[in-house]
Design a protein around this motif. Structure first.
Motif, short mmCIF file in Angstrom:
data_model
loop_
_atom_site.label_atom_id
_atom_site.label_comp_id
_atom_site.label_asym_id
_atom_site.label_seq_id
_atom_site.Cartn_x
_atom_site.Cartn_y
_atom_site.Cartn_z
N ASN A 45 0.86 -1.19 0.00
CA ASN A 45 0.00 0.00 0.00
C ASN A 45 0.89 1.24 0.00
N ASP A 49 -1.09 6.63 -2.31
CA ASP A 49 -2.39 6.15 -2.77
C ASP A 49 -3.45 6.58 -1.76
N GLN A 55 -3.88 8.69 -6.68
CA GLN A 55 -2.99 7.59 -6.34
C GLN A 55 -1.79 7.57 -7.29
N GLY A 57 -0.07 4.37 -7.64
CA GLY A 57 0.07 2.98 -8.07
C GLY A 57 -0.36 2.72 -9.49
N THR A 128 -6.75 8.75 -13.26
CA THR A 128 -6.18 8.98 -11.94
C THR A 128 -5.33 10.24 -11.94
N CYS A 130 -1.93 11.30 -10.03
CA CYS A 130 -0.81 10.86 -9.18
C CYS A 130 -0.25 12.07 -8.43
#
Length: 200
Positions: A45, A49, A55, A57, A128, A130
């Motif tokens: 994890n 994130d 996040q 990932g 997403t 980041c």
């Protein structure tokens, strides 16, 4: 490189180059560590994130995160050393040839082009945002505006006298242009991802 008198040395630009380069390097370092963590333990994890939308990932695991066959953050680790070095040299009194400034500007323009492509990929394909990537975006954008307008205003990029006077004035607009650039990205993210409602 040759020396120039202290009175002729720019001050704000080199300070900004050092700070922006250091921030970009730091963000690239954090992304590199995160990538190593996922390689060691794919189920880890990551601290960056925060939600499905915000996040690291998804970006690191995607093909867009390794466009040239190795993790993109390694480009940042190498690339952000350049503005730090140039800024420090300028503060020390170094004066660079026109060809150097043009190549430096070209490199930053290439970085901006890559960042714009990554922004598009993140918003329209990965869905997403980041956090560390956004830090890289946030320093690359003003780096481009500042270096480009500086080079145009002092003649490192040859333009006509009228254009040079215009860019000398426009050099002071870099903060405004940076803010407008941020707002454009934020607006696109909001329209595409409903950022406000899905942030966390």
């Amino acid at each position: 490189m040759s020396q120039t008198s202290p009175a002729a040395r720019p001050f704000i630009l080199p300070i900004f180059l050092i700070i922006a380069g250091a921030i970009g390097f730091w963000a690239s370092w954090e992304l590199t560590i995160a990538k190593i963590q996922t390689l060691v333990n794919p189920d880890t994890n990551l601290s960056c994130d925060f939600s499905v939308l915000v996040q690291c990932g998804e970006n690191l695991e995607s093909w867009q995160g390794s466009v040239f066959g190795f993790p993109n953050p390694l480009l940042g680790l190498g690339g952000f050393v350049a503005p730090i070095a140039v800024g420090a040299a300028m503060l020390a009194g170094a004066r660079f040839a026109r060809w150097f400034w043009m190549l430096f500007n070209l490199g930053i323009a290439g970085a901006l082009g890559f960042v714009c492509w990554l922004i598009y990929q993140s918003i329209f394909h990965l869905g997403t945002l980041c956090p560390w990537c956004m830090v890289v975006w946030s320093v690359t954008i003003p780096l481009f505006w500042a270096v480009t307008f500086y080079n145009l205003s002092v003649g490192n990029i040859p333009v006509g006298e009228r254009a040079r006077r215009f860019f000398t004035t426009a050099y002071g607009w870099v903060p405004l242009l940076t803010l407008v650039s941020y707002l454009v990205v934020a607006a696109i993210a909001q329209v595409r991802l409903d950022l406000i409602d899905n942030l966390f």
